[in-house]
Design a protein around this motif. Structure first.
Motif, short mmCIF file in Angstrom:
data_model
loop_
_atom_site.label_atom_id
_atom_site.label_comp_id
_atom_site.label_asym_id
_atom_site.label_seq_id
_atom_site.Cartn_x
_atom_site.Cartn_y
_atom_site.Cartn_z
N TRP A 1 55.60 61.08 52.79
CA TRP A 1 55.42 60.01 51.80
C TRP A 1 54.64 60.52 50.60
CZ3 TRP A 1 50.33 58.39 50.85
CH2 TRP A 1 50.20 57.39 49.88
N TYR A 2 53.55 61.22 50.85
CA TYR A 2 52.71 61.72 49.76
C TYR A 2 53.49 62.67 48.85
CZ TYR A 2 49.07 64.38 47.35
OH TYR A 2 48.32 64.98 46.39
N LEU B 1 53.68 51.32 50.34
CA LEU B 1 54.44 52.00 51.38
C LEU B 1 53.57 52.90 52.25
CD1 LEU B 1 57.31 52.19 52.41
CD2 LEU B 1 57.71 54.09 50.84
N GLY B 2 52.66 53.65 51.63
CA GLY B 2 51.78 54.52 52.42
C GLY B 2 50.91 53.73 53.38
N GLU B 3 50.41 52.58 52.92
CA GLU B 3 49.59 51.73 53.79
C GLU B 3 50.42 51.16 54.95
OE1 GLU B 3 48.22 48.80 51.02
OE2 GLU B 3 47.91 50.36 49.50
N ILE B 4 51.69 50.83 54.65
CA ILE B 4 52.57 50.30 55.69
C ILE B 4 52.86 51.38 56.73
CG2 ILE B 4 54.91 49.49 56.14
CD1 ILE B 4 54.78 48.08 53.40
N SER C 1 60.51 47.46 56.47
CA SER C 1 60.89 46.87 55.21
C SER C 1 60.41 47.78 54.10
CB SER C 1 60.27 45.49 55.06
OG SER C 1 60.65 44.91 53.86
N MET C 2 61.24 48.73 53.77
CA MET C 2 60.84 49.67 52.73
C MET C 2 61.50 49.27 51.43
SD MET C 2 61.68 53.67 52.52
CE MET C 2 61.68 54.47 50.92
N ALA C 3 60.78 49.39 50.35
CA ALA C 3 61.38 49.07 49.06
C ALA C 3 61.35 50.28 48.16
CB ALA C 3 60.63 47.93 48.41
N TRP C 4 62.39 50.43 47.44
CA TRP C 4 62.43 51.47 46.41
C TRP C 4 62.45 50.78 45.06
CZ3 TRP C 4 66.96 53.50 49.60
CH2 TRP C 4 66.46 54.30 50.62
N LYS C 5 61.65 51.23 44.18
CA LYS C 5 61.63 50.60 42.87
C LYS C 5 61.79 51.67 41.80
CE LYS C 5 56.79 51.00 41.77
NZ LYS C 5 55.61 50.32 41.29
N TRP D 1 45.41 60.30 53.30
CA TRP D 1 45.91 59.37 54.32
C TRP D 1 45.49 57.94 53.94
CZ3 TRP D 1 47.54 61.40 59.46
CH2 TRP D 1 48.10 60.39 60.25
N PRO D 2 46.43 57.08 53.60
CA PRO D 2 46.06 55.72 53.18
C PRO D 2 45.59 54.88 54.36
CG PRO D 2 48.44 55.94 53.28
CD PRO D 2 47.88 57.30 53.56
N LYS D 3 44.67 53.99 54.09
CA LYS D 3 44.18 53.09 55.14
C LYS D 3 45.11 51.88 55.24
CE LYS D 3 39.27 54.25 54.73
NZ LYS D 3 39.47 55.38 53.78
N PRO D 4 45.41 51.42 56.44
CA PRO D 4 46.19 50.18 56.58
C PRO D 4 45.46 49.02 55.92
CG PRO D 4 46.02 51.34 58.69
CD PRO D 4 45.06 52.02 57.74
#
Length: 456
Positions: free
Chosen positions: A32-33, A137-140, A230-234, A61-64
């Protein structure tokens, strides 16, 4: 259980399992990163880690977050309600090794349609902006990594305390049991797998171009794994709409091909109950964590890359890729359809316009009962024993191809899928050899190639 799982040597099995348990979670975050923050460059990420070491991984590493958990919980609850309340025909799965026959409600197509309509409606009426998913997304992914580990621990304990059926059992090694699972493999993880496939690629929505900002957002939802996805691309400042408000054809082609592949999954829903994943593998880390975390992160990585790296393929190349990708998905479907029809009619059908070539194989169940099965040796299944893996790998390559070849990482899924399916083919061959004995030897003589005709 131990014999059925350890198709490789014990030392290879233990090292492989431990490596997957420890390396897969950080790999998801690094993937992801790299796609989102390192311009898709693997060398840039590796350089950062060499400079900062373990602390560097901790820093990125993102926190939830609460919004991540809300997205996950909302989607999981919505799909659970659809599975429970939408009508569907009653379908029986294959008999398990212990003689159990699971019963399913086949309402996947209806649930898939409702999911698509709901998703598009929420965006259309301005109730939900799917780009929020991409922004978090990283948090998810981080929430899914930790939440799924807890879920797998729960399954391990349940396998000891309250197993789902007589198919449960332990191999005597806590690590292998945790990885493969101890509980019933049939109903539980199919429901998880189906959750994972609700738009296992992008559900597209293209808002009109924002004239104030000269760009818009491409939001797609890759509806994720089992309990969530549920991933989104923008499209942000780096992915600008063209003057006519359209989006890069590379993202469009990749999205359509993945959506076609996922639609095939639901159209073929009852066929998946006979696959190796459903009929033989158990609900442990391999299936559950894999579907909850690995699938939504790795399988969608080509689209994640294209968000910030749009490519204009041109009409001709785009159409060629689109047609080839749809054809591969159709061939993959037709392979499974052909075998299912052969089994349904007990061999009394036509395969490519002819009576099928077959072998009647006898085998003995764990209870000592003698049964027979028909092995198809013509049509797609006369080309190789697992020919359906060829178009599946090619389909994955073709929905990645719009990214072209500036970076390797978008093609990681294709490489991973190839390794996974080649290993699965070996495991399936070993299982069938043990089950059918001399009949399987005869089958291999008639169909000598395992996957790629004339090569392997």
């Amino acid at each position: 259980m131990a014999e059925s799982k350890m198709v490789h040597s014990p030392i290879v099995t233990y090292v492989s399992v431990l490596s997957l348990l420890t390396l897969c979670p950080p790999f998801v975050i690094l993937l992801w990163y790299t796609m989102v923050h390192a311009d898709g460059s693997l060398s840039e990420t590796l350089g950062y880690l060499r400079l900062h070491g373990l602390q560097g991984l901790i820093n990125i590493w993102p926190k939830p977050t609460a919004i991540a958990w809300k997205i996950i919980a909302s989607y999981a609850a919505f799909e659970a309600l659809l599975q429970i309340f939408l009508p569907g025909k009653r379908v029986e799965g294959p008999i398990s090794p212990a003689g159990n026959k699971p019963v399913y409600k086949a309402n996947g197509v209806a649930a898939y349609a409702v999911t698509l309509i709901t998703y598009l409606s929420l965006w259309w009426f301005g109730i939900f902006n799917p780009a929020i998913v991409y922004d978090h997304l990283g948090e998810i992914y981080s929430a899914l990594i930790f939440g799924s580990f807890i879920f797998c621990i729960f399954l391990y304990i349940k396998g000891h305390v309250a197993p789902s059926s007589t198919d449960s059992g332990s191999c005597g090694n806590i690590i292998i049991d945790f990885y493969w699972g101890e509980g019933d493999s049939l109903l539980l993880h199919y429901e998880l797998l189906r959750w994972n496939k609700y738009a296992d690629t992008t559900l597209i929505s293209w808002p009109p171009a924002d004239t104030d900002r000269e760009c818009g957002r491409l939001a797609g939802s890759e509806i994720f794994g089992n309990l969530t996805k549920s991933m989104a691309w923008k499209s942000d400042q780096s992915l600008k709409y063209e003057a006519n408000g359209s989006v890069a054809d590379s993202m469009l082609i990749s999205t359509i091909l993945m959506l076609v592949y996922v639609s095939k999954f639901f159209w073929w829903e009852d066929g998946y109950w006979n696959t190796m994943d459903i009929a033989h593998d158990r609900a442990g880390f391999y299936i559950c964590w894999g579907c909850l975390v690995w699938v939504p992160s790795v399988y969608t990585s080509p689209g994640m890359y294209l968000v910030n790296h749009p490519v204009n393929l041109g009409a001709q190349l785009a159409v060629y890729i689109l047609i080839a990708g749809i054809l591969c998905t159709y061939i993959n479907y037709d392979c499974d359809r052909q075998r299912k029809e052969f089994r349904r009619t007990n061999g009394k059908c036509l395969v490519w316009g002819k009576a099928p070539s077959k072998i009647q194989a006898a085998y003995t169940t764990t209870t000592g009962e003698t049964k027979t099965s028909l092995l198809l040796t013509s049509g797609w299944w006369g080309l190789s024993r697992h020919f359906h893996y060829v178009p599946e790998i090619l389909a994955a390559f073709l929905w990645t191809l719009p990214a072209l070849f500036n970076h390797f990482l978008p093609y990681f899924y294709v490489v991973f899928l190839t390794i996974l399916l080649f290993d699965r083919a070996k495991r399936d061959d070993d299982r069938c050899r043990s089950k059918y004995g001399k009949y399987w030897k005869l089958y291999c003589e008639k169909v000598p190639y395992r996957i790629v005709p004339g090569i392997y």
